[in-house]
Enzyme design. Sequence first.
Site, PDB file in Angstrom:
ATOM      1  N   THR A  10       1.047  20.900  -0.120  1.00  0.00           N
ATOM      2  CA  THR A  10      -0.223  20.181  -0.024  1.00  0.00           C
ATOM      3  C   THR A  10      -0.706  20.134   1.422  1.00  0.00           C
ATOM      4  O   THR A  10      -1.898  20.309   1.699  1.00  0.00           O
ATOM      5  CB  THR A  10      -0.069  18.747  -0.548  1.00  0.00           C
ATOM      6  OG1 THR A  10       0.517  18.792  -1.844  1.00  0.00           O
ATOM      7  CG2 THR A  10      -1.406  18.046  -0.629  1.00  0.00           C
ATOM      8  N   THR A  11       0.230  19.914   2.355  1.00  0.00           N
ATOM      9  CA  THR A  11      -0.122  19.874   3.776  1.00  0.00           C
ATOM     10  C   THR A  11      -0.679  21.207   4.236  1.00  0.00           C
ATOM     11  O   THR A  11      -1.508  21.259   5.143  1.00  0.00           O
ATOM     12  CB  THR A  11       1.109  19.492   4.620  1.00  0.00           C
ATOM     13  OG1 THR A  11       1.669  18.288   4.100  1.00  0.00           O
ATOM     14  CG2 THR A  11       0.753  19.291   6.076  1.00  0.00           C
ATOM     15  N   TYR A  71      -2.877  17.829 -13.182  1.00  0.00           N
ATOM     16  CA  TYR A  71      -4.110  17.795 -13.971  1.00  0.00           C
ATOM     17  C   TYR A  71      -3.879  17.892 -15.479  1.00  0.00           C
ATOM     18  O   TYR A  71      -4.395  17.093 -16.238  1.00  0.00           O
ATOM     19  CB  TYR A  71      -5.108  18.883 -13.526  1.00  0.00           C
ATOM     20  CG  TYR A  71      -6.462  18.724 -14.189  1.00  0.00           C
ATOM     21  CD1 TYR A  71      -7.329  17.725 -13.759  1.00  0.00           C
ATOM     22  CD2 TYR A  71      -6.858  19.526 -15.252  1.00  0.00           C
ATOM     23  CE1 TYR A  71      -8.558  17.539 -14.388  1.00  0.00           C
ATOM     24  CE2 TYR A  71      -8.083  19.348 -15.878  1.00  0.00           C
ATOM     25  CZ  TYR A  71      -8.926  18.353 -15.445  1.00  0.00           C
ATOM     26  OH  TYR A  71     -10.135  18.152 -16.058  1.00  0.00           O
ATOM     27  N   TYR A 115       9.416  18.602  -7.045  1.00  0.00           N
ATOM     28  CA  TYR A 115       8.560  17.747  -6.212  1.00  0.00           C
ATOM     29  C   TYR A 115       7.841  16.741  -7.107  1.00  0.00           C
ATOM     30  O   TYR A 115       6.965  17.103  -7.889  1.00  0.00           O
ATOM     31  CB  TYR A 115       7.570  18.646  -5.469  1.00  0.00           C
ATOM     32  CG  TYR A 115       6.641  17.972  -4.488  1.00  0.00           C
ATOM     33  CD1 TYR A 115       6.794  16.656  -4.087  1.00  0.00           C
ATOM     34  CD2 TYR A 115       5.587  18.696  -3.933  1.00  0.00           C
ATOM     35  CE1 TYR A 115       5.936  16.061  -3.182  1.00  0.00           C
ATOM     36  CE2 TYR A 115       4.724  18.123  -3.011  1.00  0.00           C
ATOM     37  CZ  TYR A 115       4.903  16.806  -2.654  1.00  0.00           C
ATOM     38  OH  TYR A 115       4.046  16.230  -1.758  1.00  0.00           O
ATOM     39  N   ARG A 170      -0.571  12.517  -6.533  1.00  0.00           N
ATOM     40  CA  ARG A 170      -1.347  13.762  -6.463  1.00  0.00           C
ATOM     41  C   ARG A 170      -1.487  14.425  -7.837  1.00  0.00           C
ATOM     42  O   ARG A 170      -2.512  15.043  -8.119  1.00  0.00           O
ATOM     43  CB  ARG A 170      -0.657  14.761  -5.530  1.00  0.00           C
ATOM     44  CG  ARG A 170      -0.706  14.416  -4.059  1.00  0.00           C
ATOM     45  CD  ARG A 170      -1.951  14.961  -3.400  1.00  0.00           C
ATOM     46  NE  ARG A 170      -1.875  14.838  -1.953  1.00  0.00           N
ATOM     47  CZ  ARG A 170      -2.809  15.305  -1.115  1.00  0.00           C
ATOM     48  NH1 ARG A 170      -3.869  15.920  -1.574  1.00  0.00           N
ATOM     49  NH2 ARG A 170      -2.663  15.139   0.179  1.00  0.00           N
ATOM     50  N   LYS A 212      12.271  16.455  -4.104  1.00  0.00           N
ATOM     51  CA  LYS A 212      11.422  15.835  -3.086  1.00  0.00           C
ATOM     52  C   LYS A 212      10.799  14.617  -3.757  1.00  0.00           C
ATOM     53  O   LYS A 212       9.959  14.745  -4.656  1.00  0.00           O
ATOM     54  CB  LYS A 212      10.343  16.796  -2.580  1.00  0.00           C
ATOM     55  CG  LYS A 212       9.434  16.146  -1.515  1.00  0.00           C
ATOM     56  CD  LYS A 212       8.337  17.092  -1.055  1.00  0.00           C
ATOM     57  CE  LYS A 212       7.434  16.401  -0.027  1.00  0.00           C
ATOM     58  NZ  LYS A 212       6.299  17.253   0.396  1.00  0.00           N
ATOM     59  N   ILE A 222      11.051  15.895   3.793  1.00  0.00           N
ATOM     60  CA  ILE A 222      10.072  16.982   3.942  1.00  0.00           C
ATOM     61  C   ILE A 222       8.843  16.310   4.533  1.00  0.00           C
ATOM     62  O   ILE A 222       8.133  15.568   3.861  1.00  0.00           O
ATOM     63  CB  ILE A 222       9.775  17.679   2.613  1.00  0.00           C
ATOM     64  CG1 ILE A 222      11.061  18.326   2.074  1.00  0.00           C
ATOM     65  CG2 ILE A 222       8.680  18.737   2.804  1.00  0.00           C
ATOM     66  CD1 ILE A 222      10.889  19.062   0.752  1.00  0.00           C
TER      67      ILE A 222
END
Length: 301
Positions: free
Chosen positions: A50-51, A113, A139, A144, A167, A207
């Site tokens: 995402t980063t 989603y 993750y 998100r 994560k 992370i």
Amino acid sequence: MTARRGSEFAGLSVAIVTPFKDGEVDYGRLKEQIEFQIEAGTTCLVPVGTTGESPTLTHDEHERVISETIQCAAGRIKVMAGTGSNSTAEALRLTQRAAKEGADATLQVAPYYNKPTQEGFYQHFKAVAEAVDIPVCVYNIPGRTGKEIEVSTIQRLSELPGITMVKEATGKLDQCSAIVGSTDLTVLSGDDSLTLPMMSVGAEGVISVAGNLVPSDMIKLVNAASAGDFALAQKMHHKLFSLCSNMLGLATNPIPVKAAMRMVGRDSGDLRLPMTPLDAECEAKLQETILAYGLASAAGV
């Protein structure tokens, strides 16, 4: 104490930003960032999470950023490629490509989603883990993705040989405790500010987003906690807490960290829509945070 599966990724992993210039990926700047992390002693790079603005990268860009990271790293630092998707077929394709390129592991975000059932989560991660020979880091970030991977599902996933890490970014310390206490997976914090609390109950690192800016301090925190030096770990936690909370609280990641990197002379370029720059008020607040942290000279003040 028996080592956990995935413990070779203990320590600081950095979810690196993707630098852009004139609308294109700036591969020269990407290599500079990789060298910066290697010099700092970071354990692992995590490109195109995402980063790294993965949602706005084309498929070709996504694959090339991973490939360039692996080639530049050249075995000097581990690479955990962000190759998750809300489409299992797409996740498989990206992950198989990254494994072929030489990635050391894959970061697999929960399908977003479409909000699968817990059985859907299990079958998705199982399909990826059975398709490649590199370790899989699950993750879990419901803020998100819209839905949480439950502890019972992670327990089932822990029985698969290819899944070795989680994560954990639910923001719930109890979730971390439950996973550590009931599986042999390595847990990595997905929130910079929760690194020490999570390590106190058995997580083995982070992370990190802030590691783009201050990897040496993040390493000092993680190493102190790992060594049981909680006096130093607590000192570093409180130092970093203000930076992380003030910086990341201004806007959606990676907007603030890219702005902060620019302020300290490590400009990572533009953002891609729908991400937009900080407004003037938030820029001023971030500048104050950078100065207060002690990066005044680098901030040009």
